[in-house]
Design an enzyme around this catalytic site. Structure first.
Site, mmCIF file in Angstrom:
data_model
loop_
_atom_site.group_PDB
_atom_site.id
_atom_site.type_symbol
_atom_site.label_atom_id
_atom_site.label_comp_id
_atom_site.label_asym_id
_atom_site.label_seq_id
_atom_site.Cartn_x
_atom_site.Cartn_y
_atom_site.Cartn_z
ATOM 1 N N GLN C 128 -10.193 1.663 38.744
ATOM 2 C CA GLN C 128 -11.194 1.978 39.755
ATOM 3 C C GLN C 128 -12.014 0.759 40.135
ATOM 4 O O GLN C 128 -12.369 -0.045 39.286
ATOM 5 C CB GLN C 128 -12.120 3.099 39.283
ATOM 6 N N GLY C 129 -12.310 0.652 41.427
ATOM 7 C CA GLY C 129 -13.108 -0.468 41.925
ATOM 8 C C GLY C 129 -14.398 0.010 42.540
ATOM 9 O O GLY C 129 -14.497 0.213 43.756
ATOM 10 N N TYR C 130 -15.376 0.225 41.686
ATOM 11 C CA TYR C 130 -16.711 0.630 42.141
ATOM 12 C C TYR C 130 -17.695 -0.521 42.026
ATOM 13 O O TYR C 130 -18.222 -1.020 42.986
ATOM 14 C CB TYR C 130 -17.243 1.761 41.259
ATOM 15 N N SER C 131 -17.946 -0.898 40.741
ATOM 16 C CA SER C 131 -19.011 -1.855 40.462
ATOM 17 C C SER C 131 -18.717 -3.207 41.084
ATOM 18 O O SER C 131 -17.567 -3.628 41.180
ATOM 19 C CB SER C 131 -19.161 -2.055 38.960
ATOM 20 N N SER C 163 -11.841 -1.721 34.402
ATOM 21 C CA SER C 163 -11.052 -1.621 33.177
ATOM 22 C C SER C 163 -9.634 -1.251 33.533
ATOM 23 O O SER C 163 -9.373 -0.579 34.535
ATOM 24 C CB SER C 163 -11.664 -0.603 32.211
ATOM 25 N N GLU C 246 -15.651 14.104 36.371
ATOM 26 C CA GLU C 246 -15.814 13.885 34.939
ATOM 27 C C GLU C 246 -16.563 15.078 34.357
ATOM 28 O O GLU C 246 -17.752 15.025 34.120
ATOM 29 C CB GLU C 246 -16.586 12.583 34.689
ATOM 30 N N ASN C 370 -28.679 3.746 30.001
ATOM 31 C CA ASN C 370 -29.624 4.753 29.511
ATOM 32 C C ASN C 370 -30.827 4.867 30.460
ATOM 33 O O ASN C 370 -31.378 5.956 30.634
ATOM 34 C CB ASN C 370 -30.118 4.379 28.106
#
Lengths: 392, 351, 392, 351
Positions: C128-131, C163, C246, C370
C-alpha cells in the site's frame, strides 16, 4: 559546587534554632506542631508578635521595616529551622510573603508606613483576591469591578479560593477598573479593609471536611482612592510581580513537613509489616528519592536565585512537589489499608496521613494546575509555541 | 461468538440505569451519608418495586434467577450514581448463603434479604479465635456492618451465619471516608455461630460476589466520572476556549476511556466465567477486581483534577466518586494481592 | 452474553485446526513458526497457493471469488487456529485484508476478475502507498501526483513505510490528480504494477537492524487509465473505506503471538529466578491481565461488528494493544537483564524477545500514533472538539 | 549555599560540551559502532589534547585532580552525544586503582590510563571461583571488555587487577544492542590476579564511579534527547501546524524536563556527596543511578515516539540514545535493585 552551607550560615542556623526552640518549648509550647491554618488563631497572632519583637517575622525585609536583610541562604535556613522546631503555620503568610514584598517594591512611602508594621507584627492579617469563579486557570479573566466614586473606590464582584479570608483584616484585590476592558488590561490592584459591611466571606468546605478556602463577595465595598498599588489599569503588572515574590525560600521548610509525612508512612509500614513488602519498599524508595531530589532541586534553584536566566529547576518545581505529594497520599493510603479510611472520632475529621491524601488532591490544582504548569514549562522553558486563546 | 448483552440484558441495563439516575440523586445520597450510609427508601424501591434484589439468587427462595452478569449490570448502574445501598451484602452474604447454606438457612434468610426486610454483610475472619462454631474477636472493616441484621463470616476452615441480635455480638460503627458505605467493627464475645453447610461453596460465592460487585461498581463509577467530566469540559471556558478543546485535556479523557473499555471487558468476562463455571473464573475475578479498582481510582482522580478548584469542594459530587473508588481499592483484597493471585495462577506458587 | 463459541463454531474450529496442522506438520513444516515478514518468500507464496486451493486463503470473501462467505466468528476462529498451528505471516496480507476487500466493495466487474484471483491465490502480492514523508500522521497531505496522459496515468512522487514493497507485484497508490487541490480533495486511488522502470523501492533499515519497510519512488510510473477505483478525485473516500476494512478479525490471531511472547518471558523468569521476584510478578500479572482483557475486548468488538454504533472497544483497541506490547518489550528486557542485550551470533540480529522490544517501539507509531489515536478516541468516542488544522 | 557550578566548573562544562558536540558526530560514532565501539581518535584527543582523562585521579600519577563533580560534567557531555568511548573504564577501574591500589599499582596503571595508552574495564565477579588470588570462571557483561588492556574485578572478599595478556585470560566479544559500548565475556582459567591493597576502598570507588558515570551519561543523553525533539517539533509540520504546537506533544516534552531537572539534581548531589565524603553518599549514588537511568529511558523512548516513523529508522540517531538508555538501565544494578538499596538504607534490612 557543594552540598552544605558555609560555617557562617551554620552559625546563623544555630542561632535560629536556639531561639525557636526556646520559644516553642517555652511560652509557645501550646502551638508547637499545630497542623492546619484554622485553629488557635489568636495564639498564632501572639506568636507573630513574638517573632516580630525579635526580628524573626520578616527576616528578608530591610531592617527599617523590621527585617534583617537576610540572604536567601539565611531565609532558607530560617524556614528549615522553623519547620524543625515545630513552628505553627504562619497566620500571616500571605502578608509576609506576598502583600509585604509587593508594598515594599511598588508601594508609596505612606503605604509602607501604613501597612508594613502591621504585617511584620501580625496585627494585620492579609489574604489575596485573585481567582474568580470564571477565572480559575485564566487569572486575567477578572470580572470584579472597581469604580472611582469621589475619593473612594467602590468594588463589586466575587473572589474565590481566598484562603484565610475568614480571619483576615486586609485583602488585596485585582479588579477591573476600566469598563469594557478585557484580559490583563484595565485592572487595578487595590488593598481593602475586610472589616466593612460590603465584604462577606463564606467558607468553602473541601473534600476532607475542613474549610481553608472561602468565597469573598464584594457589594459596594469601599476603600480610599489612594489604596491602589501602581496606577489604575496597571494592576496586572503588579499582580504578576507579586507572584514572582514566591521565590521558594519557604520551600525547604515545606519539605520538612513532607519528610514528616514520609516518615509517618514508614513507621506505619513497620507497624503493620508492609515494610517487608517488596512492592511497597520500591514505592517508599521512590518517594524518598523524590524528596531528596526536591531538596537538591530547591538548593540548585535558590543558589541561582539572583541569575536572570530562566532556571529549569525553578520552572519545574511546582509540578514536581505537587505530583510527589499526591503520589505520597496514595502510598500512605495503600500502606494504611482500610484502617486509613476510618476517622479517629465521630466527626468527619482526619488524622495527618488520610488528610494529606485528601487535601493532596488540591496540590496539583491550586497555584496553577499541573496542566497549566506544563504549558508554562513548555512555553517558557522549552520555547514551544504558545497555546492559542480562543477569544483573540 | 456472543460476548455482548442479550436483548433481555439490554433491557435490564436500561431499566436499572434509569432507576438509579432518577432516584439515587446527589441530594438523597448526601442525606444517607449523614445517617448510616443507606438510602432506605431507595433500597425499598429497589427490592420491592423494581424487584431486582433477587437477581443471581434462586427463584425457589424469592430470587429472580439469572446470574452474575445480570447482577453486574445492576451493580454497574448503582455504582455509576454512587448509590448509598447495601448491594454488596447481597453480592457476598446472600450469595454465600445461596451457595453454601442448608435448605433451612436459605429459606430463612434469602426471602428476607431479597425483599429488603433484612440487610446482610460479610467479612473474612482470618486471625479470629474459632473454637468449633464459637467465634471470639473483632471482625474489622465490615461494610455497612452497623446496618446489617445478619453477617456471613468465613475463614479457611468454615463459613458461618451470625445474627446481629445473637448473644455476644456488638457492633461499633466508624466514621468512614466513603460515607456511602461506612465500615463497622463487629465484636464477637464467644458467639455461637451457625455453620453453613458447604463452607467451600459459600467462600467461593462470597468472594466471587464481592469481587464482581466491586468491579462492576467501579466500572459504572469510572464511566460516569468520565461522562460528567466530558460534559463539564464542554461547558467550562478558560482562556476563551472550552476546556475540552485542549489536547492535553482531551487525551486524558481518551486515556480514561481506554481503561474503562478494558474494565468493561473485565467485569463481564469475570461475571460470565463465574456463571459458566469456566476454568478461567479465578483468573477473571482477580483480574477484574484489580483492574477495575485501579481504573476507577484513576478516573475519579482525573475527575477532580479536570474540574479544577470546584472538583475538591464538598459541594461537588466528584469526592463521592473519589472516595468510593479509594474504598474499592482496599476492600476484599488490594490490587497487589489480587495481582499476586493472578501471578500464582499462571506461574505457580506465590513468591 | 457468553464467553465461548457455539458448537457449530467449535466444529468449524476443529476443521480449521485439522487442516492447518496437517499442512504445517507436513508439506509446509519448513515454514511453520517462521518469524518476520521477509524470509522464505517463495515458500510463503506456495503456501498461499495451497491455502487458496483449499479455500482457506480468503474465507470471508464470497464463494465466487474463492472465499467461504465466512461469518466474523468463523474468521476469528480461523485466525486463532492459524496462529496456533504456527502459520507463517501471510505474505499477501495487504492484498487479502485491504486491496481485495476494496476491490470487492468499490471495483468494477473487470477489476474483480483481473485482480481478485491473484490476490486469493497469492500469485499477486500487494502493498500500500499511503504515507509520504510529509504525510505521516496527516494522511491527506499527499504530494505524489498523477496526471492522465492519453490512456495512461503518469505518477510521480514518493511513498514511505510501504511494507512488503520489495517483493510486491502491485501497489495501490493515493495520488493527487487535481493540480492545486489540498487535503482530502482531488486525490485518486490507483492500482499500479510494481514491475516497471518508473518504480524504485529502497528498503528502510529499522532500529532492530531489519528492514520491513521501504521508500517507494515513482518517476513517470504508469498504469492504464482504468486502473482507478472509484472516480478521479474521489480517492480519499475509497482509501478511508479501505481503512475501515480492518475490522479486527485478525486480532485474535495476533494475540496468540502476544501470548507466546508473554509465555517466553515467564519461561525466562523461571529460568533465572525472577519468577520469585514480587515486583516482576506484579508486572507479569499486569501483562497477563492486559492480554486477557485484549481478548475479551476484541470479542466484544467483534460481537458488535454489525452494529452501526461507534463502539468504544473498537476505538480504543489499537492504542491498547500497542501500548501493552511496548510495555511487554520493556518487561522482557527487564526479565532478561543484560543477557537480552547480546545477540546470538555476530550479526546485529535479535532473538524473539529483544526483537519485540526494539520493533515494539514502532507499534505505538504506525497505523496512527498513540497521539493520533487519542485524538480519534476523544473526538469520535467522546464528542470533544476537533483539533484545529493550522492551514485552514 | 552554593549548590551550583563554580566558574571553573562552568568552564570545564563549556569546553567538554563543545568538544563532544564537534567531534563525537553521528558519522564517527557509527563508524566506531561497526568496529569495537570506540572512536579511538576521539579518545586520543580527549586524553591528550583535552587532557581531561585524568579528572578525578590524583595529580601524582598523571591525573588532573578535581573530583567526581568534574568527572560527572564530562560524562554528561559525552553521554549527550552518545560518544563511543571507554569513559566508564576510567570511572570504575581507574578510580578503583587510585582508591585501593598500592603506590606501585597506581604508578604502573594510572599514567597509562590517563594518557589513553591503555584502556580499562571493570566488573564484579560474585559467583566466580576464587582461591587466594587465583580466579577461574567467566566474567560476564564486561563493558568494552574486548578492547580493554586491563580489568579490575571485585567481589565481597577482594579486588584484583587482571591483565588482558596474563596467562589464562581469553575474551569473547559480543554483538551488543548498544554498539557504542559492546559487552564481552572475560574467561579466566586459573588466572593469577594481582590483589589491590585496599579492596574495600577499591570496591567503593568502583561502584561510586560506575553509578555516577552512568547517571551523568544518562542525564546528558536525556537532555539531548529532549533538545533534539524540541528542535524537530518546531520544524515538522503536520495538519498545517508545527507539531510542537500540539498541547499533548508540549506536555510530554514538559514532563521530560521535569524529570531531567530532578536527574540533574541527582547526579550532582551524588557527585558532591562522594567528593565531600558525606553521610548521604550511599543514598545519593543509588538514588542517582535508578532515577537517571529511568529518566533517560523515558526520554529516549519519547524521542522515538515524538519523531514518528523516522524515529525508529536506523538512519536517525534516536536509536543510539534509546539503546544507550536501555543498556544503562541494566548496567551495574537495575533500578529495582538500587531502589531496594535505598529502602534498606532508610528502613533497615532488605525485604
Amino acid at each position: 559546587m557543594k552540598l552544605g552551607f558555609s560555617q557562617a550560615e551554620e552559625q546563623f542556623r544555630a542561632e535560629c534554632a536556639a531561639w525557636l526552640q526556646s520559644q516553642l518549648n517555652g511560652d509557645f509550647a501550646d502551638i508547637k506542631g499545630l497542623p492546619g491554618m484554622n485553629s488557635m488563631i489568636e495564639r498564632r497572632k501572639d506568636w507573630e508578635q513574638r517573632l516580630a519583637e525579635n526580628r524573626w517575622s520578616v527576616i528578608g525585609w530591610p531592617e527599617e521595616w523590621g527585617g534583617r536583610n537576610a540572604t536567601i541562604a539565611q531565609q532558607v535556613i530560617f524556614a528549615e529551622e522553623y519547620a524543625r522546631a515545630g513552628g505553627p503555620n504562619r497566620a500571616n503568610h500571605i502578608g509576609v510573603e506576598l502583600a509585604g514584598p509587593t508594598i515594599l517594591a511598588f508601594g508609596t512611602e505612606e503605604q509602607k508606613a501604613k501597612f508594613l508594621p502591621g504585617i511584620a507584627n501580625g496585627t494585620q492579617i492579609w489574604c489575596q483576591g485573585y481567582s474568580e469563579p470564571n477565572a480559575g486557570s485564566d487569572l486575567a479573566n477578572v470580572r470584579t469591578k472597581a469604580r472611582l466614586e469621589g475619593d473612594e473606590w467602590v468594588v463589586n464582584g466575587q473572589k474565590v479560593w481566598t484562603s484565610l479570608a475568614h480571619y483576615s483584616d486586609w485583602i488585596f484585590v485585582v479588579a477591573r477598573s476600566e469598563e469594557g476592558s478585557k484580559g490583563p488590561k484595565g485592572l487595578t490592584f487595590l488593598m481593602m479593609d475586610m472589616h466593612q459591611p460590603g465584604v462577606e466571606v463564606r467558607p468553602i468546605e473541601q473534600i476532607n471536611g475542613d474549610a481553608e478556602f472561602n468565597e469573598t463577595f464584594f457589594e459596594d465595598a469601599r476603600c480610599p482612592a489612594d489604596s491602589l498599588i501602581g496606577t489604575p489599569g496597571d494592576g496586572w503588572r503588579v499582580a504578576m510581580g507579586l507572584l514572582a515574590f514566591e521565590r521558594g525560600v519557604s520551600t525547604l521548610g515545606q519539605q520538612m513537613g513532607f519528610r514528616n509525612e514520609l516518615d509517618a508512612i514508614i513507621a506505619a509500614a513497620k507497624t503493620n509489616g508492609l515494610d517487608k513488602d517488596a512492592v511497597i519498599r520500591q514505592r517508599i524508595a521512590k518517594a524518598e528519592i523524590g524528596l531528596r531530589l526536591m531538596r537538591y532541586g530547591a538548593l540548585r534553584m535558590l543558589s541561582h536565585a539572583d541569575s536572570a536566566q530562566i532556571d529549569g529547576a525553578a520552572l519545574t518545581y511546582k509540578i514536581q512537589w505537587a505530583t510527589w505529594r499526591r503520589d505520597l497520599g496514595e502510598l500512605a493510603m495503600d500502606v494504611l489499608g482500610q484502617a486509613g479510611e476510618i476517622a479517629e472520632g465521630d466527626a468527619y475529621e482526619w488524622s495527618a496521613l488520610p488528610n494529606m491524601f485528601l487535601f493532596g488532591r488540591s496540590d496539583t490544582i491550586y497555584g496553577g494546575t499541573n496542566q497549566i504548569q506544563r504549558n508554562i514549562i513548555a512555553e517558557r522553558g522549552l520555547g514551544l509555541p504558545r497555546e492559542p486563546r480562543g477569544d483573540k | 461468538m456472543e460476548f455482548a448483552f442479550t436483548d433481555e440484558q439490554v433491557m435490564i441495563a436500561e431499566t436499572v440505569q434509569a432507576f438509579f439516575k432518577d432516584n439515587a440523586t446527589s441530594e438523597r445520597t448526601r442525606a444517607a451519608m449523614k445517617a448510616d450510609g443507606i438510602d432506605r427508601e431507595l433500597w425499598a424501591s429497589f427490592c420491592t418495586e423494581l424487584g431486582l434484589a433477587g437477581v443471581g439468587l434462586p427463584e425457589d427462595f424469592g430470587g429472580a434467577g439469572l446470574g452474575m452478569v445480570e447482577f453486574a449490570i445492576i451493580a454497574e448502574a448503582a455504582g455509576a450514581q454512587v448509590a448509598a445501598l447495601p448491594l454488596l451484602g447481597l453480592a457476598t452474604a446472600a450469595q454465600a448463603i445461596a451457595a453454601g447454606g442448608s435448605e433451612e438457612q436459605k429459606a430463612e434468610w434469602l426471602p428476607k434479604l431479597v425483599s429488603g426486610e433484612a440487610i446482610a454483610a460479610a467479612q473474612s475472619i482470618y486471625g479470629l479465635s474459632v473454637s468449633g462454631n464459637t467465634l471470639t474477636g473483632d471482625v474489622q472493616f465490615v461494610p455497612h456492618g452497623a446496618s446489617a441484621d445478619v453477617f456471613v463470616l468465613i475463614n479457611a476452615d468454615g463459613a458461618w451465619i451470625v445474627r446481629k441480635d445473637a448473644p455476644g455480638v456488638s457492633v461499633t460503627t466508624h466514621t468512614t471516608m466513603d460515607q456511602t458505605r461506612p465500615l463497622a467493627t463487629v465484636s464477637l464475645a464467644g458467639v455461637a455461630a451457625e455453620p453453613l453447610a458447604d463452607a467451600g461453596a459459600a467462600r467461593d460465592a462470597l468472594h466471587n460476589g464481592a469481587w464482581i460487585c466491586l468491579s462492576a461498581e467501579a466500572l459504572g463509577g469510572a464511566q460516569e466520572a468520565l461522562n460528567r467530566t466530558v460534559a463539564y469540559s464542554l461547558e467550562r471556558v478558560q482562556f476563551g476556549r472550552q476546556i475540552g478543546s485542549y489536547q492535553a485535556y482531551k487525551h486524558r479523557l481518551a486515556d480514561m476511556l481506554v481503561d474503562i473499555e478494558q474494565a468493561r471487558s473485565a467485569v463481564y468476562w469475570a461475571a460470565c466465567a463465574v456463571d459458566e463455571g469456566s476454568d478461567e473464573a479465578r483468573l477473571a475475578v482477580h483480574s477484574a477486581k484489580s483492574f477495575c479498582a485501579d481504573t476507577y481510582f484513576m478516573c475519579a482522580g482525573n475527575m477532580i483534577q479536570l474540574h479544577g478548584g470546584i472538583g475538591f469542594t464538598w459541594e461537588h459530587d466528584a469526592h463521592l466518586f473519589f472516595k468510593r473508588a479509594r474504598s474499592i481499592l482496599s476492600m476484599y483484597g488490594n490490587g497487589d494481592w489480587h495481582r499476586e493471585q493472578v501471578a500464582a495462577l499462571i506461574m505457580g506458587e506465590a513468591a
